[in-house]
Write an enzyme that holds these catalytic residues in place. Sequence first.
Site, PDB file in Angstrom:
ATOM      1  N   ASP A  31      -5.412  -4.954   4.378  1.00  0.00           N
ATOM      2  CA  ASP A  31      -6.473  -4.898   3.381  1.00  0.00           C
ATOM      3  C   ASP A  31      -6.706  -6.284   2.805  1.00  0.00           C
ATOM      4  O   ASP A  31      -6.056  -7.251   3.195  1.00  0.00           O
ATOM      5  CB  ASP A  31      -6.107  -3.899   2.284  1.00  0.00           C
ATOM      6  CG  ASP A  31      -4.786  -4.284   1.636  1.00  0.00           C
ATOM      7  OD1 ASP A  31      -4.726  -5.324   0.955  1.00  0.00           O
ATOM      8  OD2 ASP A  31      -3.800  -3.556   1.834  1.00  0.00           O
ATOM      9  N   GLN A  76       4.657  -3.711   2.677  1.00  0.00           N
ATOM     10  CA  GLN A  76       3.213  -3.859   2.471  1.00  0.00           C
ATOM     11  C   GLN A  76       2.771  -3.193   1.185  1.00  0.00           C
ATOM     12  O   GLN A  76       2.003  -3.745   0.401  1.00  0.00           O
ATOM     13  CB  GLN A  76       2.446  -3.241   3.653  1.00  0.00           C
ATOM     14  CG  GLN A  76       0.941  -3.451   3.615  1.00  0.00           C
ATOM     15  CD  GLN A  76       0.185  -2.408   2.786  1.00  0.00           C
ATOM     16  OE1 GLN A  76       0.760  -1.477   2.259  1.00  0.00           O
ATOM     17  NE2 GLN A  76      -1.117  -2.588   2.668  1.00  0.00           N
ATOM     18  N   PRO A  85      -1.270  -1.772   6.765  1.00  0.00           N
ATOM     19  CA  PRO A  85      -2.727  -1.863   6.617  1.00  0.00           C
ATOM     20  C   PRO A  85      -3.129  -3.263   6.163  1.00  0.00           C
ATOM     21  O   PRO A  85      -2.616  -3.763   5.171  1.00  0.00           O
ATOM     22  CB  PRO A  85      -3.037  -0.825   5.520  1.00  0.00           C
ATOM     23  CG  PRO A  85      -1.880   0.131   5.556  1.00  0.00           C
ATOM     24  CD  PRO A  85      -0.688  -0.708   5.941  1.00  0.00           C
ATOM     25  N   LYS A 133      -7.980  -0.537   9.773  1.00  0.00           N
ATOM     26  CA  LYS A 133      -7.317  -0.558   8.458  1.00  0.00           C
ATOM     27  C   LYS A 133      -7.131   0.848   7.909  1.00  0.00           C
ATOM     28  O   LYS A 133      -6.040   1.206   7.446  1.00  0.00           O
ATOM     29  CB  LYS A 133      -8.120  -1.438   7.493  1.00  0.00           C
ATOM     30  CG  LYS A 133      -7.441  -1.655   6.157  1.00  0.00           C
ATOM     31  CD  LYS A 133      -7.817  -0.565   5.172  1.00  0.00           C
ATOM     32  CE  LYS A 133      -7.031  -0.732   3.885  1.00  0.00           C
ATOM     33  NZ  LYS A 133      -7.313   0.381   2.952  1.00  0.00           N
TER      34      LYS A 133
END
Length: 333
Positions: free
Chosen positions: A277, A316, A275, A258
């Site tokens: 998350d 994202q 990423p 990540k």
Amino acid sequence: MSPGTTRPPSAIETPIPPAPVNPSMETGAIDLDDLDGAFDLQATVESGQTYLWDRADGGMYETTRAHGGDHWYETVVPPIAGVSDERAVVRARQVDGRLEWASTTDAVPILTHLLRLDDDLDAILEATPDLPLLNRAFEAYEGMRLVRDPPFACLISFICSAQMRVARIHGMQTALAREYGDEVTVDGRTYHAFPTPDQLAARTEAELRDLSLGYRAPYVQRTAEMVADGEADPTAAADLPYEEARDYLTQFVGVGEKVADCVLLFSLGFLEAVPLDTWIRTSIEDYFPDCELGSYAETSRAIREQFGGAYAGYAQTYVFYALRSGTVSSETS
DNA sequence: TATCCAAGGTAAGTT
DNA sequence: AACTTACCTTGGATA
């Protein structure tokens, strides 16, 4: 500083030229109408991509739906290959369709680089899939751009980001700069540059814990040491194919998949990086359950495809910011 | 005032 | 290779 802990010169970092004897700010403005697509400075700088800017009024991250403000932001920028050959203090604010700046040097190429003013945001939106979640996120923060943070500072920032709120991540970077970075005085004001790898590598775990880094303290020290010693170089990842670049970055201590994706997206220009998350994982559960494939690599590939491939990282970041600030719901309802 | 909880995860140890 | 668990600290919520 720290007697007895001098280190050999870094194989990676080039020496930073001394600041001019009597530095003073020059000023200018960028006409935002000249850009391809919109721009929103506050959304760009306060959306949790970068922790290296300070708001002059100190009110960073105070509002959850921060965008469109006319605050002054400032940062100390290290030399950037092909962009600027000496360290610069840069201040900027957005007002009346212009990006006004004051800087120790010409800030136009620096701001263009750091804030990705060279991206064609209209084309990126055009290439983004027509999905309700994405549409709402892009509408809520029109003009937000990705950033190009200096690689080492970005790497340290996101090592610090583990299990942390954005305001505290920013506070950690501020503390690192205040305690261990070079002082730069311009027009009677003192700024602090982000520490170099050498400067951070010379600290002890205990010293970094005293700055409230918690269990991240040894990660930061050991990663800084790896960079300072030339054992690995975060910028080297830029020359690799995306997934190899991600693997390369995970060799740094405290860097998993990540955090590696964050560095690729917010510093090294891999706009396809997504990423995974907590917020994005929640949106995967609610909107794209078929993308949950177990491993990070497989899930990443699947959601990257849903988000449009080449510019998936833009999607994202909009979704992250929109969900975190409560602008759009994570529920499908 | 005291206690609990979660925050842009990662490393190390088990199965 | 997939699955647990420990890990620092702190601001905000809850009792």
